[in-house]
Scaffold this active site. Sequence first.
Site, short mmCIF file in Angstrom:
data_model
loop_
_atom_site.label_atom_id
_atom_site.label_comp_id
_atom_site.label_asym_id
_atom_site.label_seq_id
_atom_site.Cartn_x
_atom_site.Cartn_y
_atom_site.Cartn_z
N HIS A 114 -1.11 0.57 -9.87
CA HIS A 114 -1.90 -0.68 -8.57
C HIS A 114 -2.03 -1.37 -9.80
CE1 HIS A 114 -3.88 -1.52 -5.01
NE2 HIS A 114 -3.70 -2.21 -5.44
N ARG A 161 0.90 -1.14 0.00
CA ARG A 161 -0.07 -0.14 -0.30
C ARG A 161 0.90 1.52 0.65
NH1 ARG A 161 -3.09 -2.69 -1.78
NH2 ARG A 161 -5.97 -3.43 -0.41
P1 NDP Z 1 -2.01 -11.46 5.16
O1 NDP Z 1 -2.66 -11.18 5.99
O2 NDP Z 1 -2.46 -12.53 4.77
O3 NDP Z 1 -0.46 -11.26 5.47
C1 NDP Z 1 0.43 -10.30 6.26
C2 NDP Z 1 1.39 -10.27 6.40
O4 NDP Z 1 1.57 -9.45 6.92
C3 NDP Z 1 1.28 -11.55 7.95
O5 NDP Z 1 2.19 -12.27 7.58
C4 NDP Z 1 1.76 -10.85 9.43
O6 NDP Z 1 1.91 -11.61 9.97
C5 NDP Z 1 1.99 -9.53 8.95
N1 NDP Z 1 2.22 -8.68 9.63
C6 NDP Z 1 1.21 -7.79 9.95
N2 NDP Z 1 1.07 -6.58 10.83
C7 NDP Z 1 2.47 -6.66 10.65
C8 NDP Z 1 2.92 -6.27 11.95
N3 NDP Z 1 3.13 -5.32 12.56
N4 NDP Z 1 4.69 -6.06 11.88
C9 NDP Z 1 5.10 -7.43 11.03
N5 NDP Z 1 4.46 -8.04 10.45
C10 NDP Z 1 2.88 -8.43 10.40
O7 NDP Z 1 -2.41 -10.67 3.66
P2 NDP Z 1 -1.92 -10.92 2.18
O8 NDP Z 1 -0.55 -11.93 1.90
O9 NDP Z 1 -2.88 -11.84 1.72
O10 NDP Z 1 -1.78 -9.55 2.22
C11 NDP Z 1 -0.85 -8.76 2.03
C12 NDP Z 1 -0.40 -7.39 1.64
O11 NDP Z 1 -0.78 -7.35 0.18
C13 NDP Z 1 -2.31 -6.62 1.13
O12 NDP Z 1 -2.36 -6.16 2.75
C14 NDP Z 1 -2.34 -5.65 0.42
O13 NDP Z 1 -1.82 -4.05 1.27
C15 NDP Z 1 -1.41 -5.59 -0.29
N6 NDP Z 1 -1.83 -6.63 -2.24
C16 NDP Z 1 -1.43 -5.54 -3.22
C17 NDP Z 1 -1.55 -5.83 -3.89
C18 NDP Z 1 -1.53 -5.14 -4.85
O14 NDP Z 1 -1.53 -5.45 -6.42
N7 NDP Z 1 -0.68 -4.23 -5.43
C19 NDP Z 1 -2.70 -7.10 -4.68
C20 NDP Z 1 -3.09 -7.67 -3.24
C21 NDP Z 1 -2.67 -7.22 -2.01
P3 NDP Z 1 1.57 -12.67 10.47
O15 NDP Z 1 1.39 -13.70 10.18
O16 NDP Z 1 2.09 -13.17 11.80
O17 NDP Z 1 0.10 -12.03 11.24
C1 OXD Z 2 -5.69 -6.09 -2.84
C2 OXD Z 2 -4.76 -5.14 -3.79
O1 OXD Z 2 -5.42 -5.60 -2.01
O2 OXD Z 2 -5.21 -5.34 -5.34
O3 OXD Z 2 -5.83 -7.39 -3.32
O4 OXD Z 2 -4.35 -4.37 -4.06
#
Ligand code: NDP
Ligand code: OXD
Length: 309
Positions: free
Chosen positions: A272, A224
């Site tokens: 994006h 993000r």
């Molecule tokens: P998940 O919820 O599966 O994973 C999030 C990860 O971040 C977990 O490993 C979590 O740790 C870690 N995390 C969260 N907060 C913290 C913190 N404070 N300190 C350390 N680690 C942290 O999300 P996804 O993998 O499905 O997606 C991740 C992100 O990717 C989405 O939120 C979105 O912002 C982005 N995204 C962007 C897209 C694009 O087109 N640009 C498309 C899809 C997603 P833990 O496992 O320990 O909970």
């Molecule tokens: C998502 C994205 O979060 O598209 O899936 O950014």
Amino acid sequence: MTLLFVSEPDPGTEWRSALEAARPGLPVRVYPDTGPIEAIRYALVWRPPAGLLAGLPNLQVIFSVGAGVDGILSDGNLPPGKPLVRMVNPGLTGDMVEYVTCHALRWHCEVEAHAANQAQGKWAPRRRKPFEATSIGILGLGVIGEACARALVPFGFAVRGWSRSQKRIEGVDCHAGHDALPDFLSACDLLVCLLPLTGETRGILCAENFAHLPQGAYLINAARGGHLAEADLIPAMEAGRLSGATLDVFETEPLPAGHPFWTHPAITVTPHDASMTPIAAGARYVAGQIERFEAGLPLENLVDFKRGY
Ligand code: NDP
Ligand code: OXD
């Protein structure tokens, strides 16, 4: 029993057909054409207008069109006690694996430097650093971050990852927790951000954390825009701390005309689109969750409102 789709500026036509095919008999409305709001039980949304969901008296479940739910949670007035299901889908994950792998290899193979040499008619062979001497660090080892980490291991990169809770992923050096961040960053030649945007992670890509990276590290932010302290990026490049960045997400989207990122020679901008939810499969997933909900089974991939993801 209506589902309201809210994902402007998407006209919603394809989503409506896919949802109707996945769950025949479920009426689907596309915002702003809500129909009688009393009929709305489900909402499938991406950045809905603030207060909209709280105004639906019979809403039972909120579904997110995307993996990230920051654009839903930023509505400070969500209806209390309603579950929020986030999008988890192999196509969405697979697209991000492709994006991260593509840009990691582009960086590793110095494609930009070759293009610059070609533009000057310059024949200048470059010896690449071996994969095993090149470290890639992934911030966030969730559904998407873990898949990206696993995909990079077979190339031979030294892959490390950072998350909130400790992970064990074969071939990946896993670190966890706030206190482990400086040490984690100290060995990331390439840093990839795949975190959710929360109060704890906003601004994590900032001068203070860049200072822990090896000199000349490269950045990929596909999570993000709010993760990056935008004002810190170009100064970090001018100081040689960072050598460049590939950015898919921005504080303001679309990236405004005239923004310095558009024209900076070491910054690659993508709009994006690193990965997107495939519509037919996404609709089947939502239909499947509705079926579970109506059968009294627990919903999957629920957002923890306290953690913010
Ligand atoms: P998940 O919820 O599966 O994973 C999030 C990860 O971040 C977990 O490993 C979590 O740790 C870690 N995390 C969260 N907060 C913290 C913190 N404070 N300190 C350390 N680690 C942290 O999300 P996804 O993998 O499905 O997606 C991740 C992100 O990717 C989405 O939120 C979105 O912002 C982005 N995204 C962007 C897209 C694009 O087109 N640009 C498309 C899809 C997603 P833990 O496992 O320990 O909970
Ligand atoms: C998502 C994205 O979060 O598209 O899936 O950014």
